[in-house]
Design an enzyme around this catalytic site. Sequence first.
Site, PDB file in Angstrom:
ATOM      1  N   PHE A 250      -2.092  11.836   8.999  1.00  0.00           N
ATOM      2  CA  PHE A 250      -3.218  12.074   8.072  1.00  0.00           C
ATOM      3  C   PHE A 250      -4.554  12.100   8.818  1.00  0.00           C
ATOM      4  O   PHE A 250      -5.192  13.156   8.954  1.00  0.00           O
ATOM      5  CB  PHE A 250      -3.154  10.991   6.982  1.00  0.00           C
ATOM      6  CG  PHE A 250      -4.411  10.787   6.199  1.00  0.00           C
ATOM      7  CD1 PHE A 250      -5.117  11.860   5.668  1.00  0.00           C
ATOM      8  CD2 PHE A 250      -4.887   9.497   5.957  1.00  0.00           C
ATOM      9  CE1 PHE A 250      -6.284  11.658   4.922  1.00  0.00           C
ATOM     10  CE2 PHE A 250      -6.040   9.289   5.224  1.00  0.00           C
ATOM     11  CZ  PHE A 250      -6.751  10.367   4.712  1.00  0.00           C
TER      12      PHE A 250
ATOM     13  N   GLN B 169       2.606   2.151  13.050  1.00  0.00           N
ATOM     14  CA  GLN B 169       3.312   1.788  11.824  1.00  0.00           C
ATOM     15  C   GLN B 169       2.200   1.362  10.871  1.00  0.00           C
ATOM     16  O   GLN B 169       1.469   0.415  11.168  1.00  0.00           O
ATOM     17  CB  GLN B 169       4.264   0.635  12.169  1.00  0.00           C
ATOM     18  CG  GLN B 169       5.243   0.193  11.094  1.00  0.00           C
ATOM     19  CD  GLN B 169       4.629  -0.269   9.801  1.00  0.00           C
ATOM     20  OE1 GLN B 169       4.740   0.417   8.769  1.00  0.00           O
ATOM     21  NE2 GLN B 169       3.955  -1.401   9.807  1.00  0.00           N
ATOM     22  N   ILE B 170       2.035   2.047   9.730  1.00  0.00           N
ATOM     23  CA  ILE B 170       0.821   1.823   8.927  1.00  0.00           C
ATOM     24  C   ILE B 170       1.066   1.052   7.635  1.00  0.00           C
ATOM     25  O   ILE B 170       0.124   0.823   6.881  1.00  0.00           O
ATOM     26  CB  ILE B 170       0.134   3.159   8.552  1.00  0.00           C
ATOM     27  CG1 ILE B 170       1.038   4.013   7.636  1.00  0.00           C
ATOM     28  CG2 ILE B 170      -0.264   3.940   9.788  1.00  0.00           C
ATOM     29  CD1 ILE B 170       0.233   4.959   6.767  1.00  0.00           C
TER      30      ILE B 170
ATOM     31  N   ASN C 240     -10.454   1.521   3.840  1.00  0.00           N
ATOM     32  CA  ASN C 240      -9.368   2.300   3.218  1.00  0.00           C
ATOM     33  C   ASN C 240      -9.722   3.783   3.275  1.00  0.00           C
ATOM     34  O   ASN C 240     -10.622   4.225   2.558  1.00  0.00           O
ATOM     35  CB  ASN C 240      -9.163   1.871   1.758  1.00  0.00           C
ATOM     36  CG  ASN C 240      -8.332   0.621   1.683  1.00  0.00           C
ATOM     37  OD1 ASN C 240      -8.704  -0.400   2.252  1.00  0.00           O
ATOM     38  ND2 ASN C 240      -7.200   0.691   1.010  1.00  0.00           N
TER      39      ASN C 240
ATOM     40  N   VAL D 214      -5.286   6.690  -3.665  1.00  0.00           N
ATOM     41  CA  VAL D 214      -5.980   7.897  -4.127  1.00  0.00           C
ATOM     42  C   VAL D 214      -5.008   9.081  -4.142  1.00  0.00           C
ATOM     43  O   VAL D 214      -4.935   9.847  -5.117  1.00  0.00           O
ATOM     44  CB  VAL D 214      -7.207   8.211  -3.236  1.00  0.00           C
ATOM     45  CG1 VAL D 214      -7.842   9.538  -3.638  1.00  0.00           C
ATOM     46  CG2 VAL D 214      -8.235   7.084  -3.313  1.00  0.00           C
TER      47      VAL D 214
ATOM     48  N   LYS E  82      -2.846  -5.331  14.914  1.00  0.00           N
ATOM     49  CA  LYS E  82      -4.042  -4.555  15.265  1.00  0.00           C
ATOM     50  C   LYS E  82      -5.037  -5.428  16.044  1.00  0.00           C
ATOM     51  O   LYS E  82      -5.669  -4.965  16.999  1.00  0.00           O
ATOM     52  CB  LYS E  82      -4.702  -4.004  13.991  1.00  0.00           C
ATOM     53  CG  LYS E  82      -3.912  -2.894  13.306  1.00  0.00           C
ATOM     54  CD  LYS E  82      -4.027  -1.588  14.094  1.00  0.00           C
ATOM     55  CE  LYS E  82      -3.376  -0.431  13.356  1.00  0.00           C
ATOM     56  NZ  LYS E  82      -3.464   0.834  14.090  1.00  0.00           N
TER      57      LYS E  82
ATOM     58  N   TYR F  79       0.786  -6.726  10.156  1.00  0.00           N
ATOM     59  CA  TYR F  79       0.072  -5.480  10.487  1.00  0.00           C
ATOM     60  C   TYR F  79      -1.330  -5.796  11.009  1.00  0.00           C
ATOM     61  O   TYR F  79      -1.751  -5.292  12.061  1.00  0.00           O
ATOM     62  CB  TYR F  79       0.007  -4.581   9.246  1.00  0.00           C
ATOM     63  CG  TYR F  79      -0.905  -3.383   9.386  1.00  0.00           C
ATOM     64  CD1 TYR F  79      -0.504  -2.240  10.067  1.00  0.00           C
ATOM     65  CD2 TYR F  79      -2.192  -3.391   8.823  1.00  0.00           C
ATOM     66  CE1 TYR F  79      -1.346  -1.140  10.189  1.00  0.00           C
ATOM     67  CE2 TYR F  79      -3.035  -2.300   8.932  1.00  0.00           C
ATOM     68  CZ  TYR F  79      -2.614  -1.179   9.615  1.00  0.00           C
ATOM     69  OH  TYR F  79      -3.459  -0.090   9.736  1.00  0.00           O
TER      70      TYR F  79
ATOM     71  N   GLY G 230       0.330 -12.025  -3.053  1.00  0.00           N
ATOM     72  CA  GLY G 230      -0.298 -12.089  -1.730  1.00  0.00           C
ATOM     73  C   GLY G 230      -1.264 -10.950  -1.455  1.00  0.00           C
ATOM     74  O   GLY G 230      -1.823 -10.860  -0.364  1.00  0.00           O
TER      75      GLY G 230
END
Length: 305
Positions: free
Chosen positions: A11, A75-76, A170, A185, A145, A141, A267
């Site tokens: 993306f 890995q998102i 975001n 979105v 990062k 995650y 969470g």
Amino acid sequence: MRALVTGGAGFIGSHLVDALVAAGHDVVVVDDLSRGRREHVPDGADLVVLDICDTALGDVVAQAAPEVVFHEAAQIDVRSSVRDPLADAGTNVVGTVNVLSACAGAGVRRVVFASTGGAIYGDTEVIPTPETQPCAPESPYGTGKLCAEAYGGTFQRIKGLEFVALRYANVYGPRQDPHGEAGVVAIFATRLHRGEPCVINGAGTQTRDYVYVGDVVAANLQALTVTSPAVFNIGTGVETDVNELYARLRAIAGSSHHAEHGPGKPGEQRRSALDVSLARDGLRWQPAVDLDTGLRRTFDFFGGS
Ligand code: NAD
């Protein structure tokens, strides 16, 4: 300039590749196509299908000989990082170390790294959150990062590899995957086009900082120019809750459907918005696309795809 973009079929990466090619740069993309799509890579760029963890990466970077590497591959999925932290760290930590090693070995001047502002600070009352806020990630995650940023700093100190980390809020826009768990979105836009009901998790009062993908690309290009490599938040500073996001998209769609409310996600972070003063002063960057304009562009894209 020669540039290499990891994750350039994804993306954000593919929008960045478009901009680099349009500006006349030579671009090589490294992507394993696990989520990215070949057709998102423009004709003017070369695609090497490879896992960033592969030992062959060193040769690929050396052969491409880029001046700058934009490291977007990752890995998102935050929830999948909770389910399988080892796999997440394999790509996002070990894979990043492999990218940094390949860059240092090939004499790359600068790495621009896609970090996260949404997941790195954890649940904090300091909103909008500046870079000086202590990082307390609530997911593997976010921790991965943070760890990758720390490795970048170490490579800068011991190998002279310039390292700029951009902590994205975001990000939304055309080409975002509406099938994953992230990208609310894209999910809402797709469902509104199809006349399908949209489901909001919990009360919908959880807030995020929504930044348009074109603004994120612009921040990456500005990261080429900064003389003191550092860590920058990239967002808008504005909190928007999911109910409002849905209402705005519904108005754009001209729909009269009300959203359904499902169970809340245990969470899930309650609030997030980033203070972007440092990027404004240090990167000479600020967001240019307001939320309604970005939502309309995104909505129109999903109507045609
Ligand atoms: P995306 O999934 O569309 O793009 C990631 C790309 O990386 C995909 O094309 C995928 O095929 C590729 N990839 C994944 N694992 C790989 C591997 N092991 N080897 C090679 N390629 C691999 O996601 P995106 O939203 O475009 O995210 C780009 C970057 O921005 C990621 O680093 C992500 O963590 C970061 N980020 C995104 C957001 C957001 O809101 N989208 C927010 C903060 C940070």
